[in-house]
Design a protein around this motif. Structure first.
Motif, PDB file in Angstrom:
ATOM      1  N   LEU A 144       0.782  -1.229   0.000  1.00 57.89           N
ATOM      2  CA  LEU A 144       0.000   0.000   0.000  1.00 57.89           C
ATOM      3  C   LEU A 144       0.817   1.283   0.000  1.00 57.89           C
ATOM      4  O   LEU A 144       0.251   2.357  -0.152  1.00 57.89           O
ATOM      5  CB  LEU A 144      -0.954  -0.005   1.196  1.00 57.89           C
ATOM      6  CG  LEU A 144      -1.962  -1.163   1.182  1.00 57.89           C
ATOM      7  CD1 LEU A 144      -2.765  -1.199   2.458  1.00 57.89           C
ATOM      8  CD2 LEU A 144      -2.863  -1.081  -0.027  1.00 57.89           C
ATOM      9  N   THR A 145       2.114   1.186   0.151  1.00 58.86           N
ATOM     10  CA  THR A 145       2.894   2.419   0.193  1.00 58.86           C
ATOM     11  C   THR A 145       4.067   2.434  -0.775  1.00 58.86           C
ATOM     12  O   THR A 145       4.895   3.319  -0.716  1.00 58.86           O
ATOM     13  CB  THR A 145       3.423   2.686   1.620  1.00 58.86           C
ATOM     14  OG1 THR A 145       4.289   1.622   1.996  1.00 58.86           O
ATOM     15  CG2 THR A 145       2.303   2.842   2.611  1.00 58.86           C
ATOM     16  N   ASP A 146       4.163   1.490  -1.698  1.00 63.37           N
ATOM     17  CA  ASP A 146       5.298   1.450  -2.631  1.00 63.37           C
ATOM     18  C   ASP A 146       5.344   2.633  -3.574  1.00 63.37           C
ATOM     19  O   ASP A 146       6.422   3.113  -3.924  1.00 63.37           O
ATOM     20  CB  ASP A 146       5.279   0.168  -3.454  1.00 63.37           C
ATOM     21  CG  ASP A 146       6.069  -0.938  -2.791  1.00 63.37           C
ATOM     22  OD1 ASP A 146       5.945  -2.070  -3.251  1.00 63.37           O
ATOM     23  OD2 ASP A 146       6.812  -0.664  -1.852  1.00 63.37           O
ATOM     24  N   ALA A 147       4.210   3.115  -4.027  1.00 66.09           N
ATOM     25  CA  ALA A 147       4.218   4.238  -4.971  1.00 66.09           C
ATOM     26  C   ALA A 147       4.876   5.452  -4.332  1.00 66.09           C
ATOM     27  O   ALA A 147       5.714   6.114  -4.936  1.00 66.09           O
ATOM     28  CB  ALA A 147       2.797   4.568  -5.415  1.00 66.09           C
ATOM     29  N   ASP A 148       4.513   5.711  -3.077  1.00 63.76           N
ATOM     30  CA  ASP A 148       5.114   6.824  -2.365  1.00 63.76           C
ATOM     31  C   ASP A 148       6.603   6.586  -2.148  1.00 63.76           C
ATOM     32  O   ASP A 148       7.425   7.470  -2.333  1.00 63.76           O
ATOM     33  CB  ASP A 148       4.411   7.004  -1.016  1.00 63.76           C
ATOM     34  CG  ASP A 148       4.989   8.144  -0.203  1.00 63.76           C
ATOM     35  OD1 ASP A 148       5.177   9.237  -0.770  1.00 63.76           O
ATOM     36  OD2 ASP A 148       5.255   7.935   0.989  1.00 63.76           O
TER      37      ASP A 148
END
Length: 175
Positions: A144-148
């Motif tokens: 859930l936080t890889d893009a960031d």
């Protein structure tokens, strides 16, 4: 061609079976952070994680898997329990118990102001997570936080590269 070069060429040809090349095609496409952003892939992985947790641990709530997915996404989206309760159609206490089922503990769950049952469940959730080496929490973060993360890493590497490249440059500029 000198003797050493000819000898190396012969060793190469022996090692490759007489082929002139050792390059092979890649059988599978390599993964990337971009692939993780596919909502269907993320949902499937989250479903697998929730199913594994249900098998391993006693869940305090009987929410549907889709509700758990919504809660997990909301938790990492910094949504409050009240907002998640509205989104899922349950009360905030049920959301807190469901979060704790997934080892998603907020700081206030451990506070003395929290109800004793919630505080005890938060401690138990932390203990379960530690025994599992934070496997589930880490998986949620990765999904859930890889893009960031990729954006920050790319930005940092550009800044670091530029800083190192210009670090020793001396300029004589007169205006």
């Amino acid at each position: 061609m000198d003797d050493k070069t000819a000898e190396l060429r012969d060793i190469f040809l022996d090692a490759t079976g007489g082929e002139g090349t050792v390059t092979e095609r890649q059988a599978e496409r390599r993964g990337s952070l971009v692939d993780v952003d596919d909502p269907e892939t993320v949902d499937a992985r989250l479903r697998d994680l929730v199913a594994t947790m249900r098998e391993r641990y006693d869940f305090a709530t009987d929410l549907e898997t889709d509700a758990y997915l919504r809660l997990i996404r909301g938790f990492y989206g910094d949504e409050t329990d009240a907002a998640l309760a509205d989104a899922v159609g349950v009360d905030a206490e049920t959301v807190a118990w469901a979060r704790l089922d997934c080892h998603l503990v907020r700081d206030r769950d451990r506070d003395d102001d929290a109800p004793d049952a919630i505080r005890e469940r938060a401690v138990a959730a932390d203990r379960e997570a530690t025994r599992a080496n934070d496997r589930f929490r880490d998986a949620f973060v990765d999904l859930l936080t890889d893009a960031d993360l990729s954006g920050r890493l790319t930005s940092d590497s550009r800044e670091d590269g530029l800083r190192e490249a210009t670090e020793d440059i001396e300029t004589n500029v007169s205006l």
